[in-house]
Structure formats: structure tokens, C-alpha cells
Design an enzyme around this catalytic site. Structure first.
Site, short mmCIF file in Angstrom:
data_model
loop_
_atom_site.label_atom_id
_atom_site.label_comp_id
_atom_site.label_asym_id
_atom_site.label_seq_id
_atom_site.Cartn_x
_atom_site.Cartn_y
_atom_site.Cartn_z
N GLY A 62 -4.02 53.25 -55.37
CA GLY A 62 -4.62 54.48 -54.85
C GLY A 62 -3.56 55.48 -54.52
O GLY A 62 -2.40 55.31 -54.84
N CYS A 63 -3.94 56.52 -53.87
CA CYS A 63 -3.00 57.59 -53.62
C CYS A 63 -2.81 57.77 -52.13
O CYS A 63 -3.67 57.47 -51.34
CB CYS A 63 -3.51 58.86 -54.24
SG CYS A 63 -5.21 59.13 -53.79
#
Lengths: 296, 296
Positions: free
Chosen positions: B120-121
Site C-alpha cells: 500500500g501507500c
């Protein structure tokens, strides 16, 4: 048609690992009609990256190129610099770790104090270092022919990939002129770029004559990585962010986005574009080969 | 048609900030024919999050809900736990920082030693903590009607959004039955989810009766966040990863993906689906409202 596919795949130095059973898994569920549905989904596994004795990060990855991922991640994080000599890269499949060793220990403790997670994935570049690393970057003036871009998009879209097989994955392709060379995919788009950076480091590949093509969005992080890898052209099906555009213009990166079929928008480096192909002559994008957009 | 749009937007507690000039910018470039093209692109700015006196992370965000982003990020990272009383949240626009203060200092130094960046970020969940936090999670048994899912997708697709305006952005919507409530967008898909978590914490909102709808891929991180937020249903237009599916099944999360038009695949929680609408009766997805897939 099969001959065309083989031609396309044979151009690559590294093509997507569609035949690799470790990268996808079949799972069974039900569809909208309540009927059994079996689909392929990509694997995701943790990989812990060490730089010498220092544990750096655990990244989630499909697991195909752990050594390149580690090298490229550390490089793009500026934990590995030009002067650092890499002596070995050891991947342990059971422990799910990869250790990158250098001749002399690097000074990265300072980096570990400041952590930046950006809008990208699996990457916490040290914000200060990131902006600092950019200050000196001026990319080489590189002409890019629109015929190359159209041809690359066409070839890449027709290349068998994990994306086409199982979805939920990002791809980034290192290219030279109209030839795709290294096509990396991963769950996180930044992993795909880092794997390319790791390959380039490993192979001592030149950057100035390359084009980076991605399905991902042209965020500031994507632009920064490309610039720090020394690649002067970045193209994507997807869109832009304001800061990504600003940075591209500052460092002289040619930035092309929203590339779909005949269309594209160039928001940096227009003067370096050589329009040698009428957009109407661009290869037609067959619906079945069309990637489902990729604003991710 | 305008009345329909207003009806849709009026259902929301928080709808996308399409009228907010700070969130997008007009930039000019050239198109495939060499003609000037002006497009809207999303803004991205750094936001440094502090927990008491400890600098935690700098996240790249569109900047609309810095307080919710900070709260939700810390909560989803398990740096803020149920017992931690939040006393204030201070956002400084000039310094681009937000400080979340608690009555008693939290013990999070240990977390800072182990950093996990996942696919994810903007999120480096401590890998050990993340898996540990999951061990005790068993989500409430929640029936979900397919009519709700179809209706939600239809309403959400028709809701004016930064995505429709400028692309390159992810959206996640907190819903209850067939009503969308809180629609958050951001450059990084995990920011959008974190902002929802921050809102829920702020409002002391119940989770057991909610559905989370996202444009992003159903990766392990997405599934884990949803489960840790106590939400029992997660739906997306996009695809799955193998580990995301495994975790969903373990914690009892109902997982629906590849939701487009009439179609979807349920890979976890089939037994909790109530098929109360013939897929053929699902609202038609007009092409112009169709999000461009979102395998990101």
C-alpha cells in the site's frame, strides 16, 4: 497470432512471469448468479530487506525478483549511493529475507530517523534526502519519437502478463526506442520500478537512452524515482498530479500521460517530442488487450 | 438529471470536494496533435504527522482532511489504541504538520524499530504488530444484500468526484446498507481509508453495520485495515490478491471484488450474501460514469 506474441516476447530481456506458478494462485468463490467461479489471483508475500546488518523494511511483493527489488529499493531510497560497492546480495527463501552487503558500511542511520511515506507504496523515502537528491538532477536532453511511444504501448498491451491473467497488479517497462526490454510487475507499483532500478544497477545499464513506461499514475514519487534513475522519458496510460508535473519540468523529464489509443497529453518536454507518426496511424488498441485503465 | 445528482450528493455526510479549488490545478500541455490541452490535475502536498512530540511520518496527500488523515493513520498503524485518549489534533497549514496529542504518552518507540512498508501507500505498518493485531479480530456476522451493493456502486459512480474531474486518484466510501455516507479521495489509496478511519474515530461511529467500498485493489493491507476498523464488508471494482483473500476468510470479512455492472465475484463470506436482486435488474452502468477500472 501466436507468432506475433512470440515475436513480442522475444524482444524482451525480461518478460512477465506468466508461466511461473509461484506468482498466482487459483481461488474459488461465487459470482453474481451464485455460481461457482474460479479465478487466478496474484500472490503477495513479505520480503524483509537488510542493508548489511541493518533491517530496513518489509515489503509486500509477488516474490519473483527479490534481489533486484532489494537493490533497487535501497538505490531509489538513496541508501545505496554511487560510491557504495555492492559485494553480495543474498536471498533466503525460507526466511523471506534478502541481504545486500557493501564493501564498506553505508551511513544511513540518519535516514532512519526521518521517515517519509509518500503516496507510493512500499517506499518511505526520507523526505529531506529525496528532495535533496533531486536538486542536482538535470536529465540529458533526449528526443523521443511518438512512433516509439505508440509502438511500445501496442507491444506492451499485447504482451502476456500477470495483469491480463489475474489483475490487481501494476507493471512498469524499461524500454529503448520502440523496444520493450524489462517488464516488471508487482502488487505495489513502486516495487515494479524498484525492480527495474535493481536490474539496471546489476547490469550497469545506461539510463540516458531509455524510456520508462508504466501503468501507474504519474505521482511525484514516480517522477522522482524516474529522474533519480537517470531516465529522461516517462510515459503512462494514467494521469498526473500537479507536483509530479512541476518536478518533471524542473528536472527536464519528458512526461507523457493519459496515453490511450491515439491520444496522449504531454505536460513536460513538448520541445523534445518528435511527432513522426500521424496519430491516426497509431496501432489500434483492441478492446481485449486494453488494460483497464490504471489510475492507481 | 441534476436533481438526481443533488439527491445523490445530499445523502452523503461527506462528499468529494469537487468545488474545492485547493485540491486540483489546471495545467497546460499539448495533445497528440500538438495542440494546446488544458487539463485539471490533483494537488499533492506533504503532511508531517506527529504523535505527541514524536515525528511519525510525512505523507503525500491532496490535503483536504489532514486531521482525519493523521488520526486514521495512527489508529490503523496501531500507534493509537482503544485505551489512548486523544486530547487535541492541531493542524498547522504553514508548517504542513498535524500533531495528535494524547492524555498519556503512548508506547510506540518499539514500533519505530520495525518498519514495514507494504504494497500500500504512505503506510509502513509494523509488520509484527499488524499480524498481531489481526489475531484477535473476528468480525461480526453481517448479512449484506446484493441490492445494497448494486445501488451503492450506482450512486457512487454517479457522484461528482475529483476522480471524474482530474483522474489519478483513489476513492473509498463508507456506507451503510444502500446509502453512501463518507466518500474520501486521495492520491494514495491508503490515505483515503485512513481518512475514513479518522472520521470514524472522531465521530465515534459504529463499524459493525457498515460497508467499505473502494476503487482500489483488495490487497492484504486493504483487507487488514478494513478488518481492524471493525467493518465486516469490503467491496471493490478491482481485483484481489491471494493473501488478501486468505486473511478475509480468517477474520470473517465478506469480500466482493471485480464489481462491474451486473457482475462480481465473492471470495469470502458467500454465506452472508443475501441475493435479493436479480443481477439483470442491477442499475445499468453508463459508460461516461464508468470509473476507468482501478487496478491500483
Amino acid at each position: 497470432m501466436q507468432l506475433v506474441s512470440m515475436d513480442i516476447t522475444s524482444e524482451y530481456l525480461i518478460a512477465p512471469g506468466v508461466a511461473d506458478p509461484r506468482l498466482t494462485r487459483a481461488v474459488t468463490g461465487t459470482d453474481q448468479n451464485g455460481e461457482a467461479a474460479e479465478i487466478a489471483v496474484v500472490e503477495e508475500r513479505p520480503l524483509t530487506i537488510f542493508l548489511n546488518s541493518q533491517e530496513i523494511v518489509t515489503a509486500m511483493t509477488i516474490g519473483d525478483y527479490p534481489e533486484y527489488l532489494a537493490l533497487g529499493f535501497l538505490r531509489n531510497q538513496r541508501m545505496l549511493r554511487d560510491g557504495d560497492e555492492v559485494t553480495r546480495v543474498d536471498y533466503d527463501e525460507d526466511l523471506e529475507t534478502v541481504v545486500v552487503r557493501t564493501a564498506v558500511e553505508t551511513s544511513h542511520e540518519e535516514k532512519l530517523k526521518k521517515k517519509t511515506r509518500t503516496s507510493g507504496c512500499a517506499v518511505g523515502t526520507v523526505f529531506g534526502d529525496m528532495m535533496e537528491g533531486l536538486e542536482d538532477v538535470r536529465l540529458p536532453e533526449a528526443k523521443v519519437r511518438t512512433s516509439w511511444l505508440y509502438t511500445l504501448a501496442h507491444k506492451i498491451n499485447r504482451t502476456p502478463s500477470l495483469y491480463l491473467e489475474a489483475g490487481a497488479i501494476h507493471g512498469t517497462v524499461l524500454c529503448r526506442q520502440d523496444r520493450p526490454l524489462v517488464y516488471m510487475e508487482d502488487v505495489g507499483r513502486h516495487n515494479a520500478v524498484d525492480k527495474i532500478a535493481g536490474w539496471m544497477l546489476s547490469e550497469q545499464a545506461e539510463a540516458a537512452d531509455k524510456i520508462l513506461y508504466t501503468t501507474g499514475r504519474l505521482t511525484s514519487e514516480m517522477v522522482i524515482k524516474t529522474a533519480m534513475m537517470g531516465i529522461p522519458v516517462l510515459a503512462s496510460r494514467s494521469g498526473f498530479t500537479a507536483w509530479g508535473v512541476e518536478i518533471a519540468r524542473e528536472v527536464g523529464l519528458t512526461l507523457i500521460g493519459r496515453m490511450r489509443g491515439q491520444r496522449f497529453i504531454c505536460l513536460s518536454g513538448e520541445e523534445r517530442l518528435v511527432r513522426d507518426m500521424d496519430p491516426k496511424d497509431a496501432p489500434v488498441e483492441e478492446k481485449k488487450h486494453r488494460r483497464k485503465g490504471a489510475d492507481g
